[in-house]
Design a protein around this motif. Structure first.
Motif, PDB file in Angstrom:
ATOM      1  N   PHE A  78       0.819  -1.215   0.000  1.00 44.27           N
ATOM      2  CA  PHE A  78       0.000   0.000   0.000  1.00 44.27           C
ATOM      3  C   PHE A  78       0.852   1.265   0.000  1.00 44.27           C
ATOM      4  O   PHE A  78       0.677   2.133  -0.849  1.00 44.27           O
ATOM      5  CB  PHE A  78      -0.962   0.007   1.194  1.00 44.27           C
ATOM      6  N   ASP A  79       1.754   1.385   0.950  1.00 45.94           N
ATOM      7  CA  ASP A  79       2.551   2.614   1.046  1.00 45.94           C
ATOM      8  C   ASP A  79       3.500   2.795  -0.139  1.00 45.94           C
ATOM      9  O   ASP A  79       3.715   3.914  -0.598  1.00 45.94           O
ATOM     10  CB  ASP A  79       3.338   2.652   2.362  1.00 45.94           C
ATOM     11  N   ARG A  83      -0.507   4.286  -2.300  1.00 46.71           N
ATOM     12  CA  ARG A  83      -0.632   5.676  -1.839  1.00 46.71           C
ATOM     13  C   ARG A  83      -0.169   6.671  -2.912  1.00 46.71           C
ATOM     14  O   ARG A  83      -0.871   7.630  -3.200  1.00 46.71           O
ATOM     15  CB  ARG A  83       0.110   5.895  -0.527  1.00 46.71           C
ATOM     16  N   LEU A  86      -2.938   6.813  -5.552  1.00 47.36           N
ATOM     17  CA  LEU A  86      -4.111   7.526  -5.058  1.00 47.36           C
ATOM     18  C   LEU A  86      -3.864   9.036  -5.060  1.00 47.36           C
ATOM     19  O   LEU A  86      -4.743   9.821  -5.403  1.00 47.36           O
ATOM     20  CB  LEU A  86      -4.471   7.046  -3.650  1.00 47.36           C
ATOM     21  N   GLU A  87      -2.661   9.432  -4.689  1.00 47.53           N
ATOM     22  CA  GLU A  87      -2.308  10.853  -4.706  1.00 47.53           C
ATOM     23  C   GLU A  87      -2.294  11.382  -6.147  1.00 47.53           C
ATOM     24  O   GLU A  87      -2.774  12.484  -6.413  1.00 47.53           O
ATOM     25  CB  GLU A  87      -0.963  11.078  -4.023  1.00 47.53           C
ATOM     26  N   THR A  92      -6.941  10.180  -2.628  1.00 44.39           N
ATOM     27  CA  THR A  92      -6.507   9.880  -1.260  1.00 44.39           C
ATOM     28  C   THR A  92      -7.611  10.173  -0.255  1.00 44.39           C
ATOM     29  O   THR A  92      -7.881   9.349   0.635  1.00 44.39           O
ATOM     30  CB  THR A  92      -5.235  10.675  -0.905  1.00 44.39           C
ATOM     31  N   ASP A  96      -9.407   7.440   2.148  1.00 38.35           N
ATOM     32  CA  ASP A  96      -9.397   7.534   3.609  1.00 38.35           C
ATOM     33  C   ASP A  96     -10.811   7.549   4.180  1.00 38.35           C
ATOM     34  O   ASP A  96     -11.079   6.954   5.228  1.00 38.35           O
ATOM     35  CB  ASP A  96      -8.610   8.763   4.062  1.00 38.35           C
TER      36      ASP A  96
END
Length: 195
Positions: A78-79, A83, A86-87, A92, A96
């Protein structure tokens, strides 16, 4: 950028490699690609209605496999991978917000509505499913039902009604998908109550 991706995807629908392109777009749409497979699927079915069921099978299998890939990204990367994507897509905050509402029923409902109507986007739901460690077998089953249901229903309608049905589908797909998701949820609740 999205317009260029859209145009690139549409050009593939006329190619002799359209089936392969459909598989690639269907796979990547479920995990990273922002353009829905419908951009290829609809023109391909309209151009070659006799192949509509074959195209539905390709899109379903590739989409489910892409969903499993998205789930794996959520579980293990994920990180590192999700992420930044998504950014890049500006998702994002949506991710969330969805993560804060998770539970088995919520994820299942999102998988069904996303698979049928792209609300919320499929890639967001598949990655989220991995992040919250949603049961993989249930994930695959719901993806087969939702994505397969969508592609095969579209294939049947496009084979039978051609261009006449596309305007109706574009205008009403979200309502149809929400109605089907509500019916599926109600059936599941009744099954649980009567069990």
């Amino acid at each position: 950028m999205l317009r260029a991706l859209y145009d690139w995807t549409l050009r593939w629908s006329a190619s002799r490699h359209a089936g392969t392109a459909l598989g690639v777009v269907s796979f990547t749409e479920s995990s990273v690609f922002p353009v829905p497979a419908d951009v290829l699927f609809l023109p391909m079915c309209l151009a070659r209605p006799e192949r509509a069921m074959r195209y539905a099978a390709i899109a379903t299998v590739a989409s489910v496999l892409g969903g499993v890939f998205g789930w794996a990204i959520g579980v293990w990367a994920f990180d590192a991978l999700a992420r930044p994507l998504l950014e890049l897509y500006g998702k994002t905050a949506a991710f969330d917000a969805l993560k804060g509402q998770t539970g088995t029923w919520t994820i299942l409902a999102m998988l069904v509505t996303s698979g049928l109507s792209h609300i919320p986007p499929m890639k967001v739901v598949t990655i989220l499913s991995g992040v919250v460690a949603f049961d993989l077998k249930l994930f695959i089953l719901s993806a087969i039902v939702a994505r397969g249901g969508r592609f095969f229903l579209l294939a049947v309608l496009l084979r039978r009604h051609g261009l006449r049905i596309t305007a109706f589908l574009e205008a009403q797909m979200n309502r149809i998908a929400l109605g089907l998701a509500g019916a599926a949820l109600l059936a599941f609740i009744l099954f649980e109550v009567l069990r």
